[in-house]
Scaffold this active site. Structure first.
Site, PDB file in Angstrom:
ATOM      1  N   ASN A   1       0.855  -1.181   0.000  1.00  0.00           N
ATOM      2  CA  ASN A   1       0.000   0.000   0.000  1.00  0.00           C
ATOM      3  C   ASN A   1       0.904   1.248   0.000  1.00  0.00           C
ATOM      4  O   ASN A   1       1.471   1.633   1.017  1.00  0.00           O
ATOM      5  CB  ASN A   1      -0.885  -0.053   1.257  1.00  0.00           C
ATOM      6  CG  ASN A   1      -1.848   1.101   1.327  1.00  0.00           C
ATOM      7  OD1 ASN A   1      -1.577   2.187   0.806  1.00  0.00           O
ATOM      8  ND2 ASN A   1      -2.975   0.874   1.972  1.00  0.00           N
TER       9      ASN A   1
ATOM     10  N   ASP B   1      -0.552  -5.308  11.767  1.00  0.00           N
ATOM     11  CA  ASP B   1      -1.768  -6.102  11.648  1.00  0.00           C
ATOM     12  C   ASP B   1      -2.810  -5.475  12.575  1.00  0.00           C
ATOM     13  O   ASP B   1      -2.485  -5.042  13.679  1.00  0.00           O
ATOM     14  CB  ASP B   1      -1.513  -7.560  12.040  1.00  0.00           C
ATOM     15  CG  ASP B   1      -2.598  -8.473  11.493  1.00  0.00           C
ATOM     16  OD1 ASP B   1      -2.850  -8.449  10.274  1.00  0.00           O
ATOM     17  OD2 ASP B   1      -3.235  -9.192  12.291  1.00  0.00           O
TER      18      ASP B   1
HETATM   19  P1  IMP Z   1      -5.089  -4.766   8.241  1.00  0.00           P
HETATM   20  O1  IMP Z   1      -4.362  -5.687   9.169  1.00  0.00           O
HETATM   21  O2  IMP Z   1      -4.654  -3.318   8.354  1.00  0.00           O
HETATM   22  O3  IMP Z   1      -5.088  -5.275   6.830  1.00  0.00           O
HETATM   23  O4  IMP Z   1      -6.629  -4.771   8.719  1.00  0.00           O
HETATM   24  C1  IMP Z   1      -7.422  -5.951   8.704  1.00  0.00           C
HETATM   25  C2  IMP Z   1      -8.895  -5.589   8.588  1.00  0.00           C
HETATM   26  O5  IMP Z   1      -9.315  -4.861   9.757  1.00  0.00           O
HETATM   27  C3  IMP Z   1      -9.228  -4.657   7.422  1.00  0.00           C
HETATM   28  O6  IMP Z   1      -9.467  -5.395   6.246  1.00  0.00           O
HETATM   29  C4  IMP Z   1     -10.497  -3.986   7.926  1.00  0.00           C
HETATM   30  O7  IMP Z   1     -11.629  -4.838   7.750  1.00  0.00           O
HETATM   31  C5  IMP Z   1     -10.238  -3.853   9.414  1.00  0.00           C
HETATM   32  N1  IMP Z   1      -9.628  -2.544   9.719  1.00  0.00           N
HETATM   33  C6  IMP Z   1      -8.319  -2.292   9.931  1.00  0.00           C
HETATM   34  N2  IMP Z   1      -8.114  -1.007  10.217  1.00  0.00           N
HETATM   35  C7  IMP Z   1      -9.346  -0.420  10.164  1.00  0.00           C
HETATM   36  C8  IMP Z   1      -9.764   0.927  10.368  1.00  0.00           C
HETATM   37  O8  IMP Z   1      -8.986   1.857  10.637  1.00  0.00           O
HETATM   38  N3  IMP Z   1     -11.089   1.140  10.233  1.00  0.00           N
HETATM   39  C9  IMP Z   1     -11.983   0.158   9.937  1.00  0.00           C
HETATM   40  N4  IMP Z   1     -11.626  -1.100   9.733  1.00  0.00           N
HETATM   41  C10 IMP Z   1     -10.306  -1.398   9.847  1.00  0.00           C
END
Ligand code: IMP
Length: 195
Positions: free
Chosen positions: A9, A68
């Site tokens: 990203n 994560d």
């Molecule tokens: P990642 O580990 O940042 O990829 O987050 C995993 C999942 O958590 C994402 O696909 C979202 O569904 C949820 N998520 C993570 N951060 C946020 C946020 O700031 N707002 C809302 N959902 C979040």
């Protein structure tokens, strides 16, 4: 010093690069030739975060950090938690995930929830972790169109607008991710071993 941020990203990468200044050169997974979807097989956010950083260190020998995040809902015994991205299935659809969350929460007394981010940094084989969280409540109607994921139904404690009703700057002043990254940036800027 060259440091891999275990993400593809570019938006996230630019934000952190701006905070770190020129002493650290951040590169993405693609930049180091890592084109696999790094597995996240563990039951905790902290272990999955470490697993991603470890994968890069073990396979590429490059110092690295990985983040994560999960939404933890007490009344659902911590779910969606590590399953946040794929809660309603492999399509990773935010609308489907929210619909399932509200269905599972319906009729339960307390919709208390928190977002938790854990960042794992591995430098020359030494591991460090930084976490950030924000408490809040799940509301039963979606509000706002900013942000992503569960933002339209997450009302942070002490606020009357959801994350999706806030600007990016407002959300970043209190978000789980911003709090965890502030700790990482502070560590990177002040650790004597990295100067
Ligand atoms: P990642 O580990 O940042 O990829 O987050 C995993 C999942 O958590 C994402 O696909 C979202 O569904 C949820 N998520 C993570 N951060 C946020 C946020 O700031 N707002 C809302 N959902 C979040």
């Amino acid at each position: 010093m060259k440091l891999c941020f275990a993400t593809n990203n570019l938006h996230k990468l630019e934000e952190i690069q701006a905070l770190l200044g020129t002493h650290f050169e951040l590169v993405t997974l693609k930049d180091i030739g890592c084109d696999v979807d790094i597995p996240e097989p563990y039951n905790t956010i902290a272990e999955n975060s470490k697993g991603k950083a470890e994968y890069v260190w073990d396979n590429f020998g490059i110092s690295c950090f990985a983040d994560d995040t999960g939404l933890v809902v007490d009344a659902l015994n911590g779910e969606p938690g590590v399953k946040s991205a794929r809660y309603a299935g492999p399509q990773r659809d935010a609308g489907d995930n929210i619909a399932l969350l509200l269905k599972n929460l319906a009729g339960l007394p307390d919709p208390a929830a928190r977002f938790i981010t854990v960042i794992t940094l591995v430098v020359n084989g030494y591991y460090h972790q930084f976490d950030g969280s924000v408490e809040g409540t799940i509301i039963f109607e979606k509000r706002g169109s900013n942000g992503f994921g569960y933002d339209p139904v997450f009302l942070p404690e002490g606020h009357d607008r959801t994350f999706a009703e806030m600007t990016l700057a407002e959300k970043s002043s209190l978000s789980h991710r911003a709090r965890a990254f502030a700790k990482l940036v502070d560590f990177l800027k002040t650790s004597q071993d990295l100067q």
